[in-house]
Motif scaffolding. Structure first.
Motif, PDB file in Angstrom:
ATOM      1  N   SER A 198       0.732  -1.263   0.000  1.00 24.72           N
ATOM      2  CA  SER A 198       0.000   0.000   0.000  1.00 24.72           C
ATOM      3  C   SER A 198       0.764   1.317   0.000  1.00 24.72           C
ATOM      4  O   SER A 198       0.155   2.366   0.054  1.00 24.72           O
ATOM      5  N   THR A 199       2.064   1.351  -0.026  1.00 19.10           N
ATOM      6  CA  THR A 199       2.770   2.646  -0.093  1.00 19.10           C
ATOM      7  C   THR A 199       2.225   3.728   0.839  1.00 19.10           C
ATOM      8  O   THR A 199       2.474   4.901   0.655  1.00 19.10           O
ATOM      9  N   ALA A 200       1.425   3.376   1.750  1.00 24.29           N
ATOM     10  CA  ALA A 200       1.032   4.192   2.907  1.00 24.29           C
ATOM     11  C   ALA A 200       0.224   5.478   2.690  1.00 24.29           C
ATOM     12  O   ALA A 200      -0.473   5.918   3.570  1.00 24.29           O
ATOM     13  N   THR A 201       0.357   6.162   1.594  1.00 20.79           N
ATOM     14  CA  THR A 201      -0.478   7.324   1.258  1.00 20.79           C
ATOM     15  C   THR A 201      -0.547   8.429   2.302  1.00 20.79           C
ATOM     16  O   THR A 201      -0.998   9.519   2.041  1.00 20.79           O
ATOM     17  N   ALA A 202      -0.190   8.161   3.487  1.00 22.05           N
ATOM     18  CA  ALA A 202       0.171   9.135   4.526  1.00 22.05           C
ATOM     19  C   ALA A 202      -0.697  10.362   4.783  1.00 22.05           C
ATOM     20  O   ALA A 202      -0.178  11.401   5.132  1.00 22.05           O
ATOM     21  N   LEU A 203      -1.996  10.295   4.596  1.00 20.76           N
ATOM     22  CA  LEU A 203      -2.895  11.351   5.080  1.00 20.76           C
ATOM     23  C   LEU A 203      -2.338  12.774   4.983  1.00 20.76           C
ATOM     24  O   LEU A 203      -1.625  13.229   5.874  1.00 20.76           O
ATOM     25  N   GLU A 204      -2.664  13.479   3.989  1.00 21.45           N
ATOM     26  CA  GLU A 204      -2.075  14.801   3.780  1.00 21.45           C
ATOM     27  C   GLU A 204      -2.590  15.856   4.753  1.00 21.45           C
ATOM     28  O   GLU A 204      -3.785  16.089   4.857  1.00 21.45           O
ATOM     29  N   HIS A 205      -1.657  16.470   5.439  1.00 24.61           N
ATOM     30  CA  HIS A 205      -1.975  17.594   6.320  1.00 24.61           C
ATOM     31  C   HIS A 205      -1.173  18.794   5.854  1.00 24.61           C
ATOM     32  O   HIS A 205       0.018  18.677   5.586  1.00 24.61           O
ATOM     33  N   PRO A 206      -1.788  19.966   5.783  1.00 22.64           N
ATOM     34  CA  PRO A 206      -1.019  21.165   5.446  1.00 22.64           C
ATOM     35  C   PRO A 206      -0.064  21.512   6.582  1.00 22.64           C
ATOM     36  O   PRO A 206      -0.403  21.303   7.751  1.00 22.64           O
ATOM     37  N   VAL A 223     -12.399  17.755   4.813  1.00 26.06           N
ATOM     38  CA  VAL A 223     -12.392  19.219   4.767  1.00 26.06           C
ATOM     39  C   VAL A 223     -11.689  19.792   5.992  1.00 26.06           C
ATOM     40  O   VAL A 223     -10.863  20.711   5.886  1.00 26.06           O
ATOM     41  N   LEU A 224     -11.994  19.215   7.158  1.00 26.30           N
ATOM     42  CA  LEU A 224     -11.360  19.694   8.388  1.00 26.30           C
ATOM     43  C   LEU A 224      -9.853  19.443   8.364  1.00 26.30           C
ATOM     44  O   LEU A 224      -9.067  20.296   8.779  1.00 26.30           O
ATOM     45  N   ARG A 225      -9.466  18.296   7.872  1.00 24.58           N
ATOM     46  CA  ARG A 225      -8.041  17.970   7.835  1.00 24.58           C
ATOM     47  C   ARG A 225      -7.311  18.838   6.816  1.00 24.58           C
ATOM     48  O   ARG A 225      -6.277  19.427   7.116  1.00 24.58           O
ATOM     49  N   GLU A 226      -7.848  18.951   5.617  1.00 23.33           N
ATOM     50  CA  GLU A 226      -7.148  19.687   4.556  1.00 23.33           C
ATOM     51  C   GLU A 226      -7.112  21.192   4.809  1.00 23.33           C
ATOM     52  O   GLU A 226      -6.259  21.892   4.269  1.00 23.33           O
ATOM     53  N   HIS A 253      -6.041  17.053  13.019  1.00 26.16           N
ATOM     54  CA  HIS A 253      -5.016  16.092  12.615  1.00 26.16           C
ATOM     55  C   HIS A 253      -5.618  14.699  12.709  1.00 26.16           C
ATOM     56  O   HIS A 253      -6.318  14.391  13.663  1.00 26.16           O
ATOM     57  N   GLN A 254      -5.361  13.893  11.698  1.00 27.57           N
ATOM     58  CA  GLN A 254      -5.873  12.522  11.704  1.00 27.57           C
ATOM     59  C   GLN A 254      -4.721  11.535  11.692  1.00 27.57           C
ATOM     60  O   GLN A 254      -3.817  11.638  10.853  1.00 27.57           O
ATOM     61  N   ARG A 255      -4.768  10.564  12.599  1.00 31.81           N
ATOM     62  CA  ARG A 255      -3.757   9.509  12.540  1.00 31.81           C
ATOM     63  C   ARG A 255      -4.450   8.157  12.578  1.00 31.81           C
ATOM     64  O   ARG A 255      -5.388   7.938  13.363  1.00 31.81           O
TER      65      ARG A 255
END
Lengths: 104, 104
Positions: B2-10, B62-65, B70-72
């Motif tokens: 899965s290459t992890a995709t790592a949840l984008e956070h600004p 929307v909240l994260r971007e 923060h989402q983990r």
DNA sequence: TCCATTGTACGAGCCCGGTCGAAAATCGGC
DNA sequence: GCCGATTTTCGACCGGGCTCGTACAATGGA
């Protein structure tokens, strides 16, 4: 004569956070709020924003009806001011936080 | 795999007041933010809100971007927390002002 | 009274965003 | 490997709000 129509403003207890946030979330309205904060008071027409006059009327109404600004007629114009006391009492820190944001 | 995709956070400097206000302006998202503020952290699914799962995913994104939360990932779930430090540094008072608002 | 200035009202167009259901993906446990 | 739980993706729908132009109203000065 005109029976005056008296520009409807919500009283403090009727100002809702959802409405205020929605009012502030628009880029044009945010510019208006910043301009008022900078100058204390401004007339509707003094800002040159990239929208038409009728659109501007719409934005000022949203700001007024949500409780963010106060409008009072002066001659053929209207003078706008922030409702700082009300906003600070209801949502302490909100307005200052918004105004502290960098303005690209 | 899965290459992890790592949840984008600004990162902090890319958080913009317009995005934050727009994120907070939605009633469902405001309830989410309040719940996180109350509990420190929550998983996406623990709140019973009047919307479907897919809509909930949309709101959390929307909240994260926008930089509000923060989402983990934790197991098959995701844990959400407020980005208090970043928000307080950028817009001091904003979050507290929003959270201080009466919740009808 | 006439006119310029300022803002409003109205109707319409249009795009964005909130909503959903169904199907897929991810993860942990058995 | 298989299954259940949790969340995401995708496509679609649809209502609201931002936008405009035109016409109208209100005010004050010449």
């Amino acid at each position: 004569m005109s029976t005056a129509t008296a520009l409807e403003h919500p009283i403090r207890k009727d100002i809702r956070i959802e409405g205020v946030l929605q009012a502030l979330a628009d880029p044009v309205r945010l510019r208006i709020v910043r301009a008022i904060a900078d100058h204390g008071e401004i007339a509707c027409g003094v800002l040159d924003l990239p929208v038409s006059k009728s659109t501007l009327t719409h934005h000022y109404r949203v700001l007024r009806e949500s409780g963010v600004i106060h409008q009072r007629p002066v001659g053929t114009s209207k003078v706008n001011s922030l409702r700082r006391e009300d906003l600070d009492a209801l949502f302490p820190g909100l307005l200052d936080g918004v105004l502290a944001a960098p303005r690209d």
